[in-house]
Design a protein around this motif. Structure first.
Motif, PDB file in Angstrom:
ATOM      1  N   ARG A 179       0.845  -1.199   0.000  1.00 46.37           N
ATOM      2  CA  ARG A 179       0.000   0.000   0.000  1.00 46.37           C
ATOM      3  C   ARG A 179       0.881   1.250   0.000  1.00 46.37           C
ATOM      4  O   ARG A 179       1.903   1.293   0.665  1.00 46.37           O
ATOM      5  N   THR A 180       0.476   2.272  -0.737  1.00 40.04           N
ATOM      6  CA  THR A 180       1.169   3.553  -0.684  1.00 40.04           C
ATOM      7  C   THR A 180       0.515   4.402   0.415  1.00 40.04           C
ATOM      8  O   THR A 180      -0.630   4.162   0.803  1.00 40.04           O
ATOM      9  N   CYS A 181       1.258   5.387   0.915  1.00 39.55           N
ATOM     10  CA  CYS A 181       0.772   6.153   2.058  1.00 39.55           C
ATOM     11  C   CYS A 181       1.367   7.555   2.072  1.00 39.55           C
ATOM     12  O   CYS A 181       2.376   7.826   1.416  1.00 39.55           O
ATOM     13  N   ALA A 182       0.746   8.404   2.850  1.00 35.06           N
ATOM     14  CA  ALA A 182       1.287   9.730   3.144  1.00 35.06           C
ATOM     15  C   ALA A 182       1.717   9.784   4.604  1.00 35.06           C
ATOM     16  O   ALA A 182       2.701  10.435   4.950  1.00 35.06           O
ATOM     17  N   THR A 183       0.967   9.067   5.472  1.00 33.61           N
ATOM     18  CA  THR A 183       1.273   9.020   6.903  1.00 33.61           C
ATOM     19  C   THR A 183       1.087   7.601   7.423  1.00 33.61           C
ATOM     20  O   THR A 183       0.455   6.764   6.770  1.00 33.61           O
ATOM     21  N   LYS A 184       1.595   7.339   8.608  1.00 34.97           N
ATOM     22  CA  LYS A 184       1.467   6.023   9.219  1.00 34.97           C
ATOM     23  C   LYS A 184       0.010   5.621   9.414  1.00 34.97           C
ATOM     24  O   LYS A 184      -0.349   4.452   9.296  1.00 34.97           O
ATOM     25  N   ALA A 185      -0.850   6.599   9.679  1.00 40.30           N
ATOM     26  CA  ALA A 185      -2.270   6.308   9.869  1.00 40.30           C
ATOM     27  C   ALA A 185      -2.874   5.668   8.612  1.00 40.30           C
ATOM     28  O   ALA A 185      -3.769   4.827   8.716  1.00 40.30           O
ATOM     29  N   ASP A 186      -2.377   6.041   7.429  1.00 37.39           N
ATOM     30  CA  ASP A 186      -2.868   5.441   6.186  1.00 37.39           C
ATOM     31  C   ASP A 186      -2.620   3.938   6.154  1.00 37.39           C
ATOM     32  O   ASP A 186      -3.323   3.204   5.470  1.00 37.39           O
ATOM     33  N   CYS A 187      -1.622   3.491   6.872  1.00 37.88           N
ATOM     34  CA  CYS A 187      -1.215   2.085   6.849  1.00 37.88           C
ATOM     35  C   CYS A 187      -1.954   1.225   7.872  1.00 37.88           C
ATOM     36  O   CYS A 187      -1.907  -0.006   7.773  1.00 37.88           O
ATOM     37  N   ALA A 237       9.288   8.615  -6.895  1.00 36.33           N
ATOM     38  CA  ALA A 237       8.580   9.856  -7.271  1.00 36.33           C
ATOM     39  C   ALA A 237       8.003  10.552  -6.044  1.00 36.33           C
ATOM     40  O   ALA A 237       6.893  11.068  -6.070  1.00 36.33           O
ATOM     41  N   GLY A 238       8.749  10.514  -4.936  1.00 39.85           N
ATOM     42  CA  GLY A 238       8.308  11.161  -3.708  1.00 39.85           C
ATOM     43  C   GLY A 238       7.285  10.377  -2.915  1.00 39.85           C
ATOM     44  O   GLY A 238       6.738  10.881  -1.940  1.00 39.85           O
ATOM     45  N   ARG A 239       7.017   9.141  -3.295  1.00 36.51           N
ATOM     46  CA  ARG A 239       6.014   8.325  -2.610  1.00 36.51           C
ATOM     47  C   ARG A 239       6.612   7.610  -1.398  1.00 36.51           C
ATOM     48  O   ARG A 239       7.823   7.465  -1.280  1.00 36.51           O
ATOM     49  N   LYS A 240       5.719   7.136  -0.555  1.00 37.41           N
ATOM     50  CA  LYS A 240       6.068   6.279   0.592  1.00 37.41           C
ATOM     51  C   LYS A 240       5.212   5.027   0.505  1.00 37.41           C
ATOM     52  O   LYS A 240       4.163   5.032  -0.140  1.00 37.41           O
ATOM     53  N   ALA A 241       5.656   3.966   1.168  1.00 37.89           N
ATOM     54  CA  ALA A 241       4.910   2.702   1.156  1.00 37.89           C
ATOM     55  C   ALA A 241       4.727   2.174   2.574  1.00 37.89           C
ATOM     56  O   ALA A 241       5.595   2.365   3.426  1.00 37.89           O
ATOM     57  N   CYS A 242       3.620   1.508   2.790  1.00 33.47           N
ATOM     58  CA  CYS A 242       3.340   0.858   4.068  1.00 33.47           C
ATOM     59  C   CYS A 242       4.133  -0.442   4.137  1.00 33.47           C
ATOM     60  O   CYS A 242       3.835  -1.396   3.415  1.00 33.47           O
TER      61      CYS A 242
END
Length: 124
Positions: A82-90, A113-118
């Motif tokens: 899963r991609t995320c912006a914050t830990k809560a998204d995960c 591309a500046g993304r983060k992943a859970c």
């Protein structure tokens, strides 16, 4: 009366757009078996602490469901995480003992591309 009906309709539409469990079975959800991961029966319960609904063996982001990306994990396998912006998204669908992290150090197969992943928790 017309205003009341319009407001009621808008509220009903907003309520039907999901909620905290809108993606309860989606990528990143906690699981104990692949039966817990249902997006059309393609996801599986990956063998991480608390289980992690996702896919294995992706080559590109296009191999992953929406809101997920192909990650080269440190175990040598590519997974759809899963991609995320914050830990809560995960963690909307994970308990506190099995929280995932929203990581900016995940290795995106197609570039971050500046993304983060859970990323799933360590351990078993």
């Amino acid at each position: 009366m017309r205003s009341f009906l319009r407001t009621s309709l808008i509220l009903a539409l907003v309520a039907s757009c999901g909620g905290d469990d809108a993606d309860a079975l989606g990528v990143g959800a906690q699981c104990t078996s692949s039966d817990d991961c249902d997006d059309g029966s393609t996801q599986m319960c990956l063998p991480f602490k608390g289980g992690y609904c996702g896919l294995t063996g992706c080559a590109h982001d296009t191999d992953c469901p929406a809101d997920a990306a192909c990650i080269a994990h440190d175990d040598g396998v590519n997974y759809c995480f899963r991609t995320c912006a914050t830990k809560a998204d995960c963690n909307a669908n994970r308990d506190a003992e099995n929280e995932a992290n929203c990581s900016s150090t995940a290795v995106f197969v197609d570039g971050d591309a500046g993304r983060k992943a859970c990323t799933p928790p360590s351990g078993s």
